[in-house]
Design a protein around this motif. Structure first.
Motif, PDB file in Angstrom:
ATOM      1  N   ILE A  85       0.821  -1.207   0.000  1.00  0.00           N
ATOM      2  CA  ILE A  85       0.000   0.000   0.000  1.00  0.00           C
ATOM      3  C   ILE A  85       0.857   1.260   0.000  1.00  0.00           C
ATOM      4  O   ILE A  85       0.568   2.242  -0.705  1.00  0.00           O
ATOM      5  CB  ILE A  85      -0.949  -0.001   1.219  1.00  0.00           C
ATOM      6  N   THR A  86       1.930   1.250   0.788  1.00  0.00           N
ATOM      7  CA  THR A  86       2.762   2.459   0.936  1.00  0.00           C
ATOM      8  C   THR A  86       3.779   2.610  -0.174  1.00  0.00           C
ATOM      9  O   THR A  86       4.444   3.651  -0.252  1.00  0.00           O
ATOM     10  CB  THR A  86       3.503   2.425   2.282  1.00  0.00           C
ATOM     11  N   ALA A  87       3.927   1.608  -1.033  1.00  0.00           N
ATOM     12  CA  ALA A  87       4.924   1.708  -2.097  1.00  0.00           C
ATOM     13  C   ALA A  87       4.498   2.761  -3.108  1.00  0.00           C
ATOM     14  O   ALA A  87       3.338   2.832  -3.518  1.00  0.00           O
ATOM     15  CB  ALA A  87       5.091   0.355  -2.789  1.00  0.00           C
ATOM     16  N   ILE A  88       5.457   3.624  -3.534  1.00  0.00           N
ATOM     17  CA  ILE A  88       5.201   4.684  -4.520  1.00  0.00           C
ATOM     18  C   ILE A  88       5.670   4.186  -5.874  1.00  0.00           C
ATOM     19  O   ILE A  88       6.849   3.861  -6.049  1.00  0.00           O
ATOM     20  CB  ILE A  88       5.943   5.973  -4.150  1.00  0.00           C
ATOM     21  N   PRO A  89       4.785   4.095  -6.860  1.00  0.00           N
ATOM     22  CA  PRO A  89       5.218   3.604  -8.171  1.00  0.00           C
ATOM     23  C   PRO A  89       6.209   4.559  -8.832  1.00  0.00           C
ATOM     24  O   PRO A  89       6.064   5.780  -8.758  1.00  0.00           O
ATOM     25  CB  PRO A  89       3.904   3.524  -8.957  1.00  0.00           C
ATOM     26  N   ARG A  90       7.235   4.012  -9.452  1.00  0.00           N
ATOM     27  CA  ARG A  90       8.250   4.814 -10.123  1.00  0.00           C
ATOM     28  C   ARG A  90       7.705   5.351 -11.452  1.00  0.00           C
ATOM     29  O   ARG A  90       7.028   4.624 -12.176  1.00  0.00           O
ATOM     30  CB  ARG A  90       9.506   3.981 -10.372  1.00  0.00           C
ATOM     31  N   PRO A  91       8.012   6.613 -11.801  1.00  0.00           N
ATOM     32  CA  PRO A  91       7.550   7.145 -13.095  1.00  0.00           C
ATOM     33  C   PRO A  91       8.260   6.456 -14.248  1.00  0.00           C
ATOM     34  O   PRO A  91       9.435   6.106 -14.166  1.00  0.00           O
ATOM     35  CB  PRO A  91       7.921   8.628 -13.008  1.00  0.00           C
ATOM     36  N   LYS A  92       7.504   6.245 -15.314  1.00  0.00           N
ATOM     37  CA  LYS A  92       8.058   5.590 -16.493  1.00  0.00           C
ATOM     38  C   LYS A  92       8.756   6.625 -17.368  1.00  0.00           C
ATOM     39  O   LYS A  92       8.117   7.457 -18.015  1.00  0.00           O
ATOM     40  CB  LYS A  92       6.947   4.900 -17.275  1.00  0.00           C
ATOM     41  N   CYS A  93      10.065   6.576 -17.372  1.00  0.00           N
ATOM     42  CA  CYS A  93      10.868   7.535 -18.158  1.00  0.00           C
ATOM     43  C   CYS A  93      11.235   6.900 -19.488  1.00  0.00           C
ATOM     44  O   CYS A  93      12.356   6.368 -19.650  1.00  0.00           O
ATOM     45  CB  CYS A  93      12.115   7.964 -17.389  1.00  0.00           C
ATOM     46  N   ILE A  94      10.316   6.884 -20.404  1.00  0.00           N
ATOM     47  CA  ILE A  94      10.558   6.298 -21.725  1.00  0.00           C
ATOM     48  C   ILE A  94      10.432   7.412 -22.761  1.00  0.00           C
ATOM     49  O   ILE A  94       9.348   7.978 -22.961  1.00  0.00           O
ATOM     50  CB  ILE A  94       9.552   5.168 -22.033  1.00  0.00           C
TER      51      ILE A  94
END
Length: 262
Positions: free
Chosen positions: A231-240
């Protein structure tokens, strides 16, 4: 915000619902026994333990199921803390009981030996021994009928259809041997060893229950911790980045376009 795996969440909720039902049954049973033993205050201590255990199990199970279903981080954290405390408490109780088991058995044997000879014991001890001897089909504590001295009760007598459990009683006094009309058959198995075996069985069952609930509490804590992390995990932005586009034309550029680009 990351979501909990639906299958993982359903399994966690399912087992917590089962434990909630189990806790409710234990709680109801404890309250029912409490009403039946309302006049016997000496027997209420075990009933209180039963009621408290059922209530705590029910509340924690509902707390875990609600936190997982709603994906509430605060509720899951509270559930995780309670599971950790419960695991430590159960393991501590189980380890202390396992270490003290030989000492308790030795003390019980000494206390039973203090009642010998049984014919000189109190009426409560005699009545208790009579009941045990009739139910378990044994005689005496550790030395058979000899623990009763010269007053062996009828509860030690065994029938002709129990020859494999009987032995011939030999009176201690000579005049009793001379005037004895018939040979009296009594149970050969002492009751004391059976009582110690029963106490050992109670210890084994209690230790199994404590270690089992400690394992389940640890498993519940690990599963709740996994959901908290999810729940607390922050998804990493996709740098593509988009690939470069090269335009290819079959006609060469005009002279004026080259001059302008230069």
């Amino acid at each position: 915000m990351a979501k909990i795996n639906p299958c993982f969440r359903r399994i966690f909720v399912f087992f917590n619902v089962l434990f909630a039902i189990f806790g409710a049954v234990v709680l109801g049973l404890g309250l029912l026994v409490h009403l039946q033993l309302d006049e016997h205050e000496s027997k209420l201590s075990a009933v209180v333990v039963l009621v408290v255990f059922g209530a705590v199990t029910f509340i924690l199970a509902v707390l875990g199921a609600y936190g997982a279903q709603k994906e509430n981080k605060n509720v899951l954290i509270a559930f995780f803390v309670f599971m950790c405390v419960g695991t430590i408490a159960l393991l501590r109780m189980a380890i202390v009981m396992a270490i003290s088991r030989p000492e308790v058995t030795s003390v019980m044997k000494q206390e039973l030996n203090k009642a010998v000879p049984l014919d000189a014991a109190s009426e409560d001890v005699k009545n208790a021994m009579d009941y045990i001897q009739k139910q378990v089909k044994c005689c005496g504590l550790f030395n058979g009928y000899q623990d009763w001295g010269n007053q062996v009760p009828e509860s030690c007598d065994c029938g002709s259809d129990e020859a494999d459990q009987c032995q011939k009683m030999t009176p201690r006094n000579t005049y009793l041997k001379i005037f004895e009309v018939r040979s009296r058959m009594v149970y050969s198995q002492p009751c004391g060893f059976m009582m110690l075996q029963y106490i050992s069985l109670v210890f084994d069952v209690t230790l199994g229950v404590l270690f089992g609930f400690a394992t389940l509490a640890l498993l519940g804590g690990v599963m709740s911790l996994a959901m908290i992390i999810c729940i607390t995990a922050i998804p990493r932005p996709k740098c593509i980045s988009s690939p470069p586009i090269f335009s290819v034309s079959p006609h060469p550029p005009k002279y004026s376009e080259l001059i302008q680009s230069a």
